[in-house]
Each structure stands twice: as structure tokens, then as C-alpha cells.
Design a protein around this motif. Structure first.
Motif, mmCIF file in Angstrom:
data_model
loop_
_atom_site.group_PDB
_atom_site.id
_atom_site.type_symbol
_atom_site.label_atom_id
_atom_site.label_comp_id
_atom_site.label_asym_id
_atom_site.label_seq_id
_atom_site.Cartn_x
_atom_site.Cartn_y
_atom_site.Cartn_z
ATOM 1 N N GLU B 20 0.843 -1.211 0.000
ATOM 2 C CA GLU B 20 0.000 0.000 0.000
ATOM 3 C C GLU B 20 0.872 1.252 0.000
ATOM 4 O O GLU B 20 0.587 2.230 -0.698
ATOM 5 N N GLY B 21 1.977 1.168 0.749
ATOM 6 C CA GLY B 21 2.922 2.292 0.759
ATOM 7 C C GLY B 21 3.495 2.535 -0.633
ATOM 8 O O GLY B 21 3.629 3.675 -1.088
ATOM 9 N N VAL B 22 3.805 1.439 -1.333
ATOM 10 C CA VAL B 22 4.372 1.558 -2.690
ATOM 11 C C VAL B 22 3.338 2.205 -3.626
ATOM 12 O O VAL B 22 3.674 3.089 -4.419
ATOM 13 N N LEU B 23 2.086 1.799 -3.481
ATOM 14 C CA LEU B 23 1.027 2.367 -4.336
ATOM 15 C C LEU B 23 0.936 3.873 -4.121
ATOM 16 O O LEU B 23 0.806 4.653 -5.069
ATOM 17 N N ARG B 24 1.081 4.312 -2.871
ATOM 18 C CA ARG B 24 1.062 5.766 -2.576
ATOM 19 C C ARG B 24 2.282 6.437 -3.197
ATOM 20 O O ARG B 24 2.188 7.502 -3.823
ATOM 21 N N MET B 25 3.437 5.768 -3.060
ATOM 22 C CA MET B 25 4.683 6.345 -3.612
ATOM 23 C C MET B 25 4.533 6.549 -5.122
ATOM 24 O O MET B 25 5.001 7.545 -5.682
ATOM 25 N N ILE B 26 3.885 5.606 -5.777
ATOM 26 C CA ILE B 26 3.693 5.713 -7.236
ATOM 27 C C ILE B 26 2.777 6.893 -7.531
ATOM 28 O O ILE B 26 3.055 7.724 -8.405
ATOM 29 N N GLU B 27 1.710 7.017 -6.750
ATOM 30 C CA GLU B 27 0.783 8.153 -6.952
ATOM 31 C C GLU B 27 1.516 9.485 -6.778
ATOM 32 O O GLU B 27 1.300 10.439 -7.524
ATOM 33 N N GLU B 28 2.420 9.492 -5.774
ATOM 34 C CA GLU B 28 3.161 10.739 -5.493
ATOM 35 C C GLU B 28 4.385 10.876 -6.414
ATOM 36 O O GLU B 28 5.221 11.740 -6.219
ATOM 37 N N ASP B 29 4.469 9.940 -7.370
ATOM 38 C CA ASP B 29 5.568 9.952 -8.348
ATOM 39 C C ASP B 29 6.937 10.022 -7.679
ATOM 40 O O ASP B 29 7.824 10.791 -8.072
ATOM 41 N N GLN B 30 7.103 9.193 -6.670
ATOM 42 C CA GLN B 30 8.387 9.185 -5.977
ATOM 43 C C GLN B 30 9.460 8.463 -6.787
ATOM 44 O O GLN B 30 9.209 7.939 -7.864
ATOM 45 N N TYR B 31 10.675 8.464 -6.283
ATOM 46 C CA TYR B 31 11.860 8.000 -7.018
ATOM 47 C C TYR B 31 11.845 6.467 -7.186
ATOM 48 O O TYR B 31 11.573 5.727 -6.243
ATOM 49 N N CYS B 32 12.199 6.028 -8.386
ATOM 50 C CA CYS B 32 12.150 4.596 -8.753
ATOM 51 C C CYS B 32 12.856 3.707 -7.724
ATOM 52 O O CYS B 32 12.318 2.689 -7.296
ATOM 53 N N ILE B 33 14.069 4.118 -7.349
ATOM 54 C CA ILE B 33 14.877 3.248 -6.473
ATOM 55 C C ILE B 33 14.220 3.098 -5.099
ATOM 56 O O ILE B 33 14.221 2.002 -4.519
ATOM 57 N N ASP B 34 13.614 4.170 -4.613
ATOM 58 C CA ASP B 34 12.943 4.081 -3.305
ATOM 59 C C ASP B 34 11.762 3.113 -3.392
ATOM 60 O O ASP B 34 11.491 2.332 -2.475
ATOM 61 N N ILE B 35 11.059 3.160 -4.520
ATOM 62 C CA ILE B 35 9.924 2.244 -4.740
ATOM 63 C C ILE B 35 10.435 0.802 -4.856
ATOM 64 O O ILE B 35 9.904 -0.116 -4.220
ATOM 65 N N SER B 36 11.498 0.620 -5.614
ATOM 66 C CA SER B 36 12.066 -0.732 -5.783
ATOM 67 C C SER B 36 12.508 -1.297 -4.433
ATOM 68 O O SER B 36 12.265 -2.464 -4.122
ATOM 69 N N THR B 37 13.138 -0.446 -3.626
ATOM 70 C CA THR B 37 13.620 -0.885 -2.301
ATOM 71 C C THR B 37 12.457 -1.375 -1.439
ATOM 72 O O THR B 37 12.545 -2.415 -0.774
ATOM 73 N N GLN B 38 11.344 -0.656 -1.508
ATOM 74 C CA GLN B 38 10.155 -1.020 -0.715
ATOM 75 C C GLN B 38 9.560 -2.340 -1.212
ATOM 76 O O GLN B 38 9.146 -3.199 -0.425
ATOM 77 N N ILE B 39 9.549 -2.537 -2.517
ATOM 78 C CA ILE B 39 9.017 -3.800 -3.076
ATOM 79 C C ILE B 39 9.909 -4.967 -2.642
ATOM 80 O O ILE B 39 9.423 -6.023 -2.232
ATOM 81 N N MET B 40 11.225 -4.749 -2.682
ATOM 82 C CA MET B 40 12.138 -5.841 -2.285
ATOM 83 C C MET B 40 11.981 -6.160 -0.795
ATOM 84 O O MET B 40 12.142 -7.318 -0.386
ATOM 85 N N ALA B 41 11.637 -5.169 0.002
ATOM 86 C CA ALA B 41 11.392 -5.418 1.430
ATOM 87 C C ALA B 41 10.140 -6.293 1.574
ATOM 88 O O ALA B 41 10.124 -7.254 2.363
ATOM 89 N N ALA B 42 9.108 -5.996 0.796
ATOM 90 C CA ALA B 42 7.873 -6.795 0.856
ATOM 91 C C ALA B 42 8.154 -8.222 0.374
ATOM 92 O O ALA B 42 7.667 -9.195 0.959
ATOM 93 N N GLN B 43 9.001 -8.355 -0.653
ATOM 94 C CA GLN B 43 9.347 -9.695 -1.155
ATOM 95 C C GLN B 43 10.045 -10.502 -0.072
ATOM 96 O O GLN B 43 9.770 -11.688 0.117
ATOM 97 N N ALA B 44 10.942 -9.862 0.670
ATOM 98 C CA ALA B 44 11.693 -10.564 1.728
ATOM 99 C C ALA B 44 10.734 -11.070 2.803
ATOM 100 O O ALA B 44 10.870 -12.179 3.312
ATOM 101 N N ILE B 45 9.737 -10.265 3.112
ATOM 102 C CA ILE B 45 8.773 -10.662 4.148
ATOM 103 C C ILE B 45 7.902 -11.823 3.665
ATOM 104 O O ILE B 45 7.635 -12.778 4.403
ATOM 105 N N LEU B 46 7.496 -11.778 2.403
ATOM 106 C CA LEU B 46 6.699 -12.883 1.859
ATOM 107 C C LEU B 46 7.525 -14.172 1.839
ATOM 108 O O LEU B 46 7.013 -15.257 2.134
ATOM 109 N N ARG B 47 8.805 -14.046 1.512
ATOM 110 C CA ARG B 47 9.687 -15.241 1.533
ATOM 111 C C ARG B 47 9.709 -15.846 2.936
ATOM 112 O O ARG B 47 9.606 -17.064 3.122
ATOM 113 N N LYS B 48 9.824 -14.956 3.929
ATOM 114 C CA LYS B 48 9.878 -15.409 5.330
ATOM 115 C C LYS B 48 8.563 -16.098 5.716
ATOM 116 O O LYS B 48 8.551 -17.173 6.308
#
Lengths: 90, 90, 90, 90
Positions: B20-48
């Protein structure tokens, strides 16, 4: 963000929907393997979204900095990529 | 599901919150790398979460079937694991 | 080992050949990306070999233990799988 | 190649040695899980070597092109990274 906003938003909303589905499955005490399968589907979608975002970042932000950014901006782009690739090859 | 319900639910709610945070970041047109970092954090949690679910599944459902399940149940457990490991080693 | 010996041996010899190729490329100071590409090809082959070995293990060793192994053997198989899946979901 | 040659060569020789070890284990018909464990160890080493090569590539080749390469060279570096990241996020 330079990636196709609609495409990435749709992927992320799908992943969010799957995770909400998993939370319901847990409440309904459904079978472990069905829950795991749903989580792995969400992981695959996040991988796709992340790949799309990084591809667009390279082709616009990094290319832009390489073409006409100042030295500090170029260095920053390189350091960010070092960190991203560090995570992806971990 | 045999995994610790509270623990897995908390992990999944965290991943959902990050998406949900990533979806907001996209709406606010935030920086690609910050968005990617957040997605990778979510991926790590799903792996766990997935690792936790599969561990508990092995230790209870698979063990239970191995110990006192009928042949059909044992076969089903094996086939499910073949599919899961197939995805994890892809 | 229960997997098709010939198939797995061929995959592993291919991976070994690629790694030897990479060692030569390093000696000849070849381009980083070409070397990285060759390493990723070897990684993909190892993933395939490992998937094949684990699939055959489940379908023979684990199934055999589940069907007619004693309790200690069944427990051992479960613990081994917990460890393997732990690594694959890390 | 810009990565520390000695370090990467040592990693790759270790991975090659592990694969040779696996080939022997297969000949001696050793246990599936022990073979799988050895393959996963070789995979981890290849991941580390690849991460080191890509890090050094970014910090020298890509940075060099960004700083003082011509447009064609900058484009080529970007396209290579798009391909690498495409594989890493697959």
C-alpha cells in the motif's frame, strides 16, 4: 517513477489482492499448501513489478544522468545500482 | 494452516502495508529506487512467511501423513512437495 | 541418488565446463558482463540439477520412508526437507 | 574484468571443486540430500562471485562510460544492465 504507472499499479494491486486473499485463507484455516501457492504467486508478481521499475529507471533516470547529469548525480546513480544489484545477487 | 497464525498474519499484514505504501509512492511519483527498495522489502517478508508456512506444514501435515496417513494421503503430500520444490528451484 | 544419473551428471559437467570457461575469460581479462552472463548460465543449470535431484528424492526416498520406513527414518526425512526448504526460501 | 581477479578466481575455483565433488558423490551413489546441499553451496558461491563482478563493473566500466564515454558507449552500458537486471528479477 518512470515505469508505466498503470501497468505497475495494476501489478501491485493484484499482489495486494492476493495477500488479502491469503489473510482470509489463514482466518478460514485453509490448507498450508494452498496458502503457500498464493504467496508464491504474489512474490512472482512483485518480482515482475520490480523488474519493470528497474528497467524503466535504467532507461530514463540512469541514461539521463549518464548523458547530461553532473558528476555527483552520476555517482549517485552508480551507488544506487550497486545497492540494488547487491540485494538481487544476495 | 499449521504455522503460528499470529506470526504469519503479522508478516502478511506488514507486506500488505508495504505494498500500500508503494502504491502511494507511485501516486506521489516518488523516485524509482525508493519504490524498488520497498518492493524488495515486501518480497523478503513474503519469503519469510512462506518459509514459515512450509516448515510448519512439513512438521505437522507431512509428518502426520507419513506416520499414520493412508497411501493415497502420503502420495498426495509427496506430489504437493514436488510442486512446491519445483517452484522454489525454478 | 535417485535422480536420473546420466541427466544430472550431464548437467553438472556442463556447469563445470562453464565455470572453467569463466576462469579462462578472467585470465584473458574479458568483459565483465560476458563473464557475469556465463556465471548466470551455470547458476541456472545448477538450479535445474538441484530441482531434479530433490524431485527424485521426494518421489523415491521420502515416499519410501513414508510408506514403510520406521518412525526414526520418517522424522529424519522431514527434518532434511525442513532444512532444504529453509535454504530455498531464504 | 574489473573485479578483484584473485578473489573472483578463488571463488570460482571453489565452486568448480564443489561441482567435481558432487560428480564423485553421484558416482559413489551418495545420498540425494547431501548432493543437493553441495550443489546449493556451489550456487551460493557463484552468486557471490557474480555480485562481486557486477559491483566492480558498475563502479568502473559503467562509471567510466557515464563520466567520459560517448553516447553510443553509454547506451550500450545501459542496455547491458537492463539485460542483467532482467535476468536477476526473473
Amino acid at each position: 517513477m518512470k515505469a508505466d504507472r498503470e501497468c505497475v499499479t495494476r501489478l501491485l494491486k493484484t499482489a495486494r489482492g492476493q495477500i488479502e486473499g491469503v489473510l482470509r485463507m489463514i482466518e478460514e484455516d485453509q490448507y498450508c499448501i494452498d496458502i503457500s501457492t498464493q504467496i508464491m504467486a504474489a512474490q512472482a508478481i512483485l518480482r515482475k513489478a520490480n523488474g519493470e521499475i528497474l528497467r524503466a529507471h535504467l532507461e530514463s533516470c540512469v541514461r539521463g544522468a549518464a548523458m547530461c547529469g553532473d558528476e555527483r548525480e552520476k555517482d549517485q546513480k552508480i551507488e544506487e545500482l550497486v545497492e540494488v544489484i547487491g540485494k538481487l545477487t544476495k
